[in-house]
Design an enzyme around this catalytic site. Structure first.
Site, PDB file in Angstrom:
ATOM      1  CD  GLU A  55      28.769 -40.178 -33.967  1.00 40.67           C
ATOM      2  OE1 GLU A  55      27.635 -39.729 -33.694  1.00 40.67           O
ATOM      3  OE2 GLU A  55      29.638 -40.352 -33.106  1.00 40.67           O
ATOM      4  CB  CYS A  86      27.892 -44.259 -28.825  1.00 41.40           C
ATOM      5  SG  CYS A  86      26.765 -44.731 -30.155  1.00 41.40           S
ATOM      6  CB  CYS A  89      27.981 -44.523 -33.870  1.00 43.86           C
ATOM      7  SG  CYS A  89      26.377 -43.701 -33.759  1.00 43.86           S
TER       8      CYS A  89
HETATM    9  N1  THU Z   1      25.645 -38.597 -29.277  1.00 44.95           N
HETATM   10  C1  THU Z   1      26.006 -38.533 -30.596  1.00 44.95           C
HETATM   11  O1  THU Z   1      25.326 -37.885 -31.401  1.00 44.95           O
HETATM   12  N2  THU Z   1      27.122 -39.195 -30.984  1.00 44.95           N
HETATM   13  C2  THU Z   1      27.939 -39.899 -30.149  1.00 44.95           C
HETATM   14  O2  THU Z   1      28.907 -40.484 -30.596  1.00 44.95           O
HETATM   15  C3  THU Z   1      27.653 -39.928 -28.724  1.00 44.95           C
HETATM   16  C4  THU Z   1      26.358 -39.363 -28.290  1.00 44.95           C
HETATM   17  C5  THU Z   1      24.453 -37.849 -28.842  1.00 44.95           C
HETATM   18  C6  THU Z   1      23.262 -38.684 -28.530  1.00 44.95           C
HETATM   19  C7  THU Z   1      22.509 -37.806 -27.568  1.00 44.95           C
HETATM   20  O3  THU Z   1      21.693 -36.927 -28.301  1.00 44.95           O
HETATM   21  C8  THU Z   1      23.594 -37.012 -26.867  1.00 44.95           C
HETATM   22  O4  THU Z   1      24.744 -37.138 -27.662  1.00 44.95           O
HETATM   23  C9  THU Z   1      23.886 -37.479 -25.457  1.00 44.95           C
HETATM   24  O5  THU Z   1      24.108 -38.825 -25.418  1.00 44.95           O
END
Ligand code: THU
Length: 127
Positions: A55, A86, A89
């Site tokens: 994101e 998360c 984000c």
């Molecule tokens: N991750 C994302 O890209 N977006 C999210 O909303 C949650 C987590 C990624 C970060 C990391 O590379 C992997 O997922 C595990 O946390």
């Protein structure tokens, strides 16, 4: 672009995820106020906290192209039935007035959430 198409764009972006540490591939697709679509994938780092979420990459692409308000953000992981953004984000989305967050439901349908639902009282400019 409807929600299913937006999720498909996020899914396509996830194919370029760089996730050798978590093995969790994530893709995001953002619709700017102009209607243009921007995508991103997570970019991990051996120094784990330096990782970028999908994101964050997609929002960065949109903003760097001149968008200042975002109509929608879709997020999808081919490695999970469903994924929600998360906390960091969600706060990034508050900054650019994201209207809705589209995710894949466990039933294969899309679900849409408001940011107020995902981050009640998110921090905004105090000046
Ligand atoms: N991750 C994302 O890209 N977006 C999210 O909303 C949650 C987590 C990624 C970060 C990391 O590379 C992997 O997922 C595990 O946390």
């Amino acid at each position: 672009m409807n929600d299913q198409e937006l999720l498909a764009a996020a899914g396509a972006a996830s194919e370029n995820a760089y996730a050798p540490y978590s093995r969790l591939r994530v893709g995001a697709a953002v619709v700017g106020e102009s209607g243009a679509v921007f995508t991103g994938a997570n970019v991990e780092n051996a120094a784990y906290p330096s990782t970028l979420c999908a994101e964050a990459v997609a929002i960065g692409q949109a903003v760097a192209a001149g968008e200042r308000k975002l109509r929608a953000v879709a997020v999808l992981s081919p490695d999970l039935t469903s994924i929600l953004p998360c906390g960091q984000c969600r706060q990034r989305m508050v900054e650019f007035d994201v209207e809705r967050v589209v995710v894949a439901g466990p039933d294969g349908n899309s679900a849409s959430h408001s940011l107020e639902e995902l981050l009640p009282g998110g921090f905004t400019d105090w000046r």
